[in-house]
Scaffold this motif. Structure first.
Motif, PDB file in Angstrom:
ATOM      1  N   MET A  19       9.752  -7.602   5.125  1.00  0.00           N
ATOM      2  CA  MET A  19       8.629  -6.732   4.770  1.00  0.00           C
ATOM      3  C   MET A  19       7.353  -7.559   4.661  1.00  0.00           C
ATOM      4  SD  MET A  19       8.287  -4.184   1.479  1.00  0.00           S
ATOM      5  CE  MET A  19       6.812  -3.187   1.207  1.00  0.00           C
ATOM      6  N   ALA A  20       6.298  -7.116   5.322  1.00  0.00           N
ATOM      7  CA  ALA A  20       5.024  -7.834   5.270  1.00  0.00           C
ATOM      8  C   ALA A  20       4.332  -7.588   3.934  1.00  0.00           C
ATOM      9  CB  ALA A  20       4.131  -7.374   6.418  1.00  0.00           C
ATOM     10  N   GLU A  21       3.436  -8.501   3.590  1.00  0.00           N
ATOM     11  CA  GLU A  21       2.697  -8.336   2.350  1.00  0.00           C
ATOM     12  C   GLU A  21       1.721  -7.172   2.465  1.00  0.00           C
ATOM     13  OE1 GLU A  21       0.041 -10.910  -0.835  1.00  0.00           O
ATOM     14  OE2 GLU A  21      -0.135 -11.382   1.296  1.00  0.00           O
ATOM     15  N   HIS A  22       1.649  -6.398   1.398  1.00  0.00           N
ATOM     16  CA  HIS A  22       0.659  -5.333   1.283  1.00  0.00           C
ATOM     17  C   HIS A  22      -0.259  -5.693   0.124  1.00  0.00           C
ATOM     18  CE1 HIS A  22      -0.913  -1.189   1.542  1.00  0.00           C
ATOM     19  NE2 HIS A  22      -1.051  -1.306   0.233  1.00  0.00           N
ATOM     20  N   VAL A  23      -1.550  -5.722   0.384  1.00  0.00           N
ATOM     21  CA  VAL A  23      -2.528  -6.073  -0.648  1.00  0.00           C
ATOM     22  C   VAL A  23      -3.521  -4.928  -0.790  1.00  0.00           C
ATOM     23  CG1 VAL A  23      -4.340  -7.682  -1.359  1.00  0.00           C
ATOM     24  CG2 VAL A  23      -2.295  -8.547  -0.207  1.00  0.00           C
ATOM     25  N   GLU A  24      -3.780  -4.512  -2.024  1.00  0.00           N
ATOM     26  CA  GLU A  24      -4.772  -3.465  -2.252  1.00  0.00           C
ATOM     27  C   GLU A  24      -5.543  -3.757  -3.521  1.00  0.00           C
ATOM     28  OE1 GLU A  24      -2.438   0.080  -4.510  1.00  0.00           O
ATOM     29  OE2 GLU A  24      -1.776  -0.303  -2.440  1.00  0.00           O
ATOM     30  N   ARG A  25      -6.753  -3.248  -3.569  1.00  0.00           N
ATOM     31  CA  ARG A  25      -7.553  -3.357  -4.787  1.00  0.00           C
ATOM     32  C   ARG A  25      -7.063  -2.327  -5.802  1.00  0.00           C
ATOM     33  NH1 ARG A  25     -13.864  -3.758  -2.695  1.00  0.00           N
ATOM     34  NH2 ARG A  25     -13.626  -5.661  -1.441  1.00  0.00           N
ATOM     35  N   PHE A  26      -6.965  -2.757  -7.056  1.00  0.00           N
ATOM     36  CA  PHE A  26      -6.617  -1.811  -8.104  1.00  0.00           C
ATOM     37  C   PHE A  26      -7.740  -0.796  -8.280  1.00  0.00           C
ATOM     38  CE2 PHE A  26      -6.689  -0.871 -12.784  1.00  0.00           C
ATOM     39  CZ  PHE A  26      -5.630   0.021 -12.755  1.00  0.00           C
ATOM     40  N   ASN A  27      -8.969  -1.284  -8.301  1.00  0.00           N
ATOM     41  CA  ASN A  27     -10.155  -0.439  -8.357  1.00  0.00           C
ATOM     42  C   ASN A  27     -10.857  -0.569  -7.009  1.00  0.00           C
ATOM     43  OD1 ASN A  27     -12.664   0.738  -8.728  1.00  0.00           O
ATOM     44  ND2 ASN A  27     -12.983  -0.131 -10.767  1.00  0.00           N
ATOM     45  N   PRO A  28     -10.891   0.490  -6.214  1.00  0.00           N
ATOM     46  CA  PRO A  28     -11.487   0.382  -4.878  1.00  0.00           C
ATOM     47  C   PRO A  28     -12.916  -0.143  -4.881  1.00  0.00           C
ATOM     48  CG  PRO A  28     -10.319   2.465  -5.108  1.00  0.00           C
ATOM     49  CD  PRO A  28     -10.355   1.837  -6.476  1.00  0.00           C
ATOM     50  N   ALA A  29     -13.614   0.012  -6.000  1.00  0.00           N
ATOM     51  CA  ALA A  29     -15.014  -0.408  -6.071  1.00  0.00           C
ATOM     52  C   ALA A  29     -15.179  -1.884  -6.417  1.00  0.00           C
ATOM     53  CB  ALA A  29     -15.760   0.445  -7.091  1.00  0.00           C
ATOM     54  N   LYS A  30     -14.067  -2.568  -6.736  1.00  0.00           N
ATOM     55  CA  LYS A  30     -14.161  -3.968  -7.168  1.00  0.00           C
ATOM     56  C   LYS A  30     -13.241  -4.854  -6.347  1.00  0.00           C
ATOM     57  CE  LYS A  30     -15.491  -2.855 -11.930  1.00  0.00           C
ATOM     58  NZ  LYS A  30     -15.191  -3.031 -13.363  1.00  0.00           N
ATOM     59  N   GLU A  31     -13.711  -6.065  -6.082  1.00  0.00           N
ATOM     60  CA  GLU A  31     -12.936  -6.998  -5.268  1.00  0.00           C
ATOM     61  C   GLU A  31     -11.642  -7.418  -5.954  1.00  0.00           C
ATOM     62  OE1 GLU A  31     -13.534 -11.367  -3.095  1.00  0.00           O
ATOM     63  OE2 GLU A  31     -15.222 -10.364  -4.087  1.00  0.00           O
ATOM     64  N   LEU A  32     -11.687  -7.595  -7.261  1.00  0.00           N
ATOM     65  CA  LEU A  32     -10.521  -7.999  -8.042  1.00  0.00           C
ATOM     66  C   LEU A  32     -10.398  -7.090  -9.259  1.00  0.00           C
ATOM     67  CD1 LEU A  32     -10.977 -11.898  -7.997  1.00  0.00           C
ATOM     68  CD2 LEU A  32      -9.251 -10.595  -6.746  1.00  0.00           C
ATOM     69  N   PRO A  33      -9.198  -6.907  -9.779  1.00  0.00           N
ATOM     70  CA  PRO A  33      -7.932  -7.510  -9.386  1.00  0.00           C
ATOM     71  C   PRO A  33      -7.336  -6.864  -8.143  1.00  0.00           C
ATOM     72  CG  PRO A  33      -7.566  -6.001 -11.189  1.00  0.00           C
ATOM     73  CD  PRO A  33      -9.053  -6.061 -10.996  1.00  0.00           C
ATOM     74  N   ILE A  34      -6.435  -7.608  -7.505  1.00  0.00           N
ATOM     75  CA  ILE A  34      -5.681  -7.085  -6.376  1.00  0.00           C
ATOM     76  C   ILE A  34      -4.209  -6.973  -6.750  1.00  0.00           C
ATOM     77  CG2 ILE A  34      -7.261  -7.902  -4.592  1.00  0.00           C
ATOM     78  CD1 ILE A  34      -5.311 -10.281  -4.142  1.00  0.00           C
ATOM     79  N   ILE A  35      -3.531  -6.084  -6.039  1.00  0.00           N
ATOM     80  CA  ILE A  35      -2.093  -5.896  -6.182  1.00  0.00           C
ATOM     81  C   ILE A  35      -1.441  -6.361  -4.892  1.00  0.00           C
ATOM     82  CG2 ILE A  35      -0.253  -4.217  -6.566  1.00  0.00           C
ATOM     83  CD1 ILE A  35      -2.469  -2.389  -7.794  1.00  0.00           C
ATOM     84  N   SER A  36      -0.411  -7.183  -5.022  1.00  0.00           N
ATOM     85  CA  SER A  36       0.314  -7.700  -3.860  1.00  0.00           C
ATOM     86  C   SER A  36       1.788  -7.318  -3.981  1.00  0.00           C
ATOM     87  CB  SER A  36       0.193  -9.233  -3.785  1.00  0.00           C
ATOM     88  OG  SER A  36       1.156  -9.786  -2.891  1.00  0.00           O
ATOM     89  N   TYR A  37       2.333  -6.720  -2.909  1.00  0.00           N
ATOM     90  CA  TYR A  37       3.784  -6.517  -2.882  1.00  0.00           C
ATOM     91  C   TYR A  37       4.270  -6.632  -1.438  1.00  0.00           C
ATOM     92  CZ  TYR A  37       2.705  -1.561  -1.739  1.00  0.00           C
ATOM     93  OH  TYR A  37       2.230  -0.407  -1.167  1.00  0.00           O
ATOM     94  N   GLY A  38       5.544  -6.958  -1.312  1.00  0.00           N
ATOM     95  CA  GLY A  38       6.147  -7.160   0.005  1.00  0.00           C
ATOM     96  C   GLY A  38       6.615  -8.580   0.246  1.00  0.00           C
ATOM     97  N   LEU A  39       5.956  -9.551  -0.391  1.00  0.00           N
ATOM     98  CA  LEU A  39       6.362 -10.951  -0.295  1.00  0.00           C
ATOM     99  C   LEU A  39       7.278 -11.312  -1.465  1.00  0.00           C
ATOM    100  CD1 LEU A  39       3.092 -12.945   0.566  1.00  0.00           C
ATOM    101  CD2 LEU A  39       4.948 -12.307   2.122  1.00  0.00           C
ATOM    102  N   PRO A  40       8.150 -12.320  -1.296  1.00  0.00           N
ATOM    103  CA  PRO A  40       8.848 -12.859  -2.461  1.00  0.00           C
ATOM    104  C   PRO A  40       7.826 -13.342  -3.494  1.00  0.00           C
ATOM    105  CG  PRO A  40       9.819 -13.697  -0.432  1.00  0.00           C
ATOM    106  CD  PRO A  40       8.560 -12.983  -0.046  1.00  0.00           C
ATOM    107  N   TYR A  41       8.135 -13.123  -4.761  1.00  0.00           N
ATOM    108  CA  TYR A  41       7.168 -13.414  -5.819  1.00  0.00           C
ATOM    109  C   TYR A  41       6.647 -14.838  -5.759  1.00  0.00           C
ATOM    110  CZ  TYR A  41      10.939 -15.855  -8.244  1.00  0.00           C
ATOM    111  OH  TYR A  41      11.949 -16.729  -8.552  1.00  0.00           O
ATOM    112  N   GLU A  42       7.530 -15.830  -5.450  1.00  0.00           N
ATOM    113  CA  GLU A  42       7.087 -17.217  -5.468  1.00  0.00           C
ATOM    114  C   GLU A  42       6.065 -17.502  -4.363  1.00  0.00           C
ATOM    115  OE1 GLU A  42      11.200 -17.275  -3.354  1.00  0.00           O
ATOM    116  OE2 GLU A  42      10.127 -16.121  -4.882  1.00  0.00           O
TER     117      GLU A  42
END
Length: 411
Positions: free
Chosen positions: A1-24
């Motif tokens: 599964m490829a990494e999926h990255v999204e902004r928690f708040n679409p109006a702000k650069e950070l924080p981001i949410i990452s899922y799809g990669l192994p945590y390490e």
């Protein structure tokens, strides 16, 4: 599964949410590139450190990415006690660490948030913690410095505190849990890593009860004193993801898709508070003070939320119906409400429905489960009056007697 990255708040650069990669891999990548930090202090849950190779695996992966672990703390006690945080603050300073990486549950997440704020303000004692708590707030208070130490989290539970800059910590001398809040745009949390494999080590009761804590965020957002349409939409989406996923997790603890859906729903649950500035209410506010009495943080929801909803229904029945209809429209939830709760869609209220769901998850519902009787209610009600989420409850909880009315339902 490829990494999926999204902004928690679409109006702000950070924080981001990452899922799809192994945590390490995700932690190493985002620590060194997104945060540009190379000397993390690791806060790892006790169960992960005992039962898995997470510390060794993460240390090796960070080293390969050019980062060196400054120090490691494995586990802190529930409710994030000052006496547990103070030695970590001293070690953080002495090792010249530059960030926190949390792999674990809500107490560690709260610890990272509070300590980031504490480091900026020179906290090194119980007294200076209390002083910071008194000065903390929506405007930062006088002589407050904003957090500069970032933290990233790969969580094993669903309380979803990693999405907010509010952090709770308890003065074990007074048994009073304080909320710390840094209003700075750049405060603390920067990257949230989701990996459902990590959650398999969480005890079932912790996984499910923290999921109900996230449900509480959703419900109190929809039923807030001043609801907002965008926040309500996000919260209802969170409910659609969370409660079916929790029931699936109860049936099959190894269902990784259910766990992922629950994690994504937990993120949705925090948008009302963090993105849209919706104030929560009595379930959270009174719950903050049940914690020091021996009720696990997330389980305060299981005890309080149905009672708070019944108390508030006099002013927000229509809002509660939005949540109730969402529950009935989910087949696995509707089946549970009918078969296990014997409820009827036309007559049951939201408090009834959540009572059935909590019981279906085999979670405690009453204060008596924790040895809390009527003799303790007066002191709990008195200290709850000072909590700011009690003050924003849809029905004003401005007297001890009103809070006691709710607590009496929870015995």
């Amino acid at each position: 599964m490829a990494e999926h990255v999204e902004r928690f708040n679409p109006a702000k650069e950070l924080p981001i949410i990452s899922y799809g990669l192994p945590y390490e891999d995700a932690i190493a990548q985002h620590l060194t590139t997104t945060l540009k930090r190379t000397r993390p202090y690791l806060l790892v849950s006790g169960s992960l450190s005992r039962d898995t190779d997470v510390v060794d695996r993460l240390t090796k992966r960070l080293k390969a990415a050019g980062a060196e672990v400054a120090a490691v703390t494995t586990g802190i006690r529930s409710h994030t006690l000052y006496e547990d945080l103070l030695p970590i603050l001293a070690e953080f300073r002495s090792t010249k660490a530059d960030s926190f990486v949390v792999v674990g549950g809500g107490s560690l997440v709260d610890g990272a948030k509070v300590m980031s704020y504490a480091l900026a303000n020179g906290v090194d004692s119980h007294e200076s913690f209390e002083s910071l708590a008194e000065r903390s707030g929506t405007n930062g208070g006088p002589n407050i410095k904003h957090s500069e130490i970032p933290y990233m989290c790969a969580t094993t539970t669903l309380s979803a505190g990693e999405y907010s800059t509010f952090g709770g910590a308890t003065n074990e001398r007074t048994h009073h849990k304080q909320l710390f809040y840094d209003p700075s745009e750049n405060a603390g949390h920067r990257v949230i890593v989701i990996d459902p494999r990590l959650t398999l080590t969480a005890p079932p009761s912790v996984w499910l009860s923290t999921g109900m804590r996230a449900v509480d965020h959703c419900v109190e957002t929809v039923c807030a004193k001043d609801p907002k349409p965008e926040a309500t939409a996000a919260a209802l989406q969170g409910i659609r993801q969370l409660i079916p996923a929790l029931l699936r997790s109860k049936k099959d603890a190894n269902d990784l898709d259910a766990r992922l859906q629950a994690q994504l729903g937990a993120g949705q649950s925090m948008k009302g508070v963090v993105v849209y500035d919706v104030a929560l209410g009595g379930s959270h506010g009174i719950g903050h003070q049940l914690g020091p009495q021996g009720v696990p943080h997330a389980e305060t929801t299981c005890v309080l939320l149905p009672a708070v909803l019944k108390y508030n229904a006099r002013v927000n029945k229509d809002q509660q119906k939005l949540v109730l209809d969402t529950l009935w429209d989910e087949p696995i939830v509707a089946e549970t409400l009918v078969k296990q709760g014997k409820l009827d869609r036309e007559t049951a209220d939201l408090g009834d429905a959540l009572d059935v769901i909590i019981r279906a998850l085999d979670l405690p519902r009453k204060l008596s489960h924790y040895g809390i009787g009527r003799n303790k209610l007066d002191s709990i009600a008195t200290i709850s009056l000072s909590d700011w989420m009690v003050k924003t409850n849809p029905v004003p909880l401005d007297t001890k007697e009103k809070i006691l009315e709710i607590l009496e339902q929870c015995l």
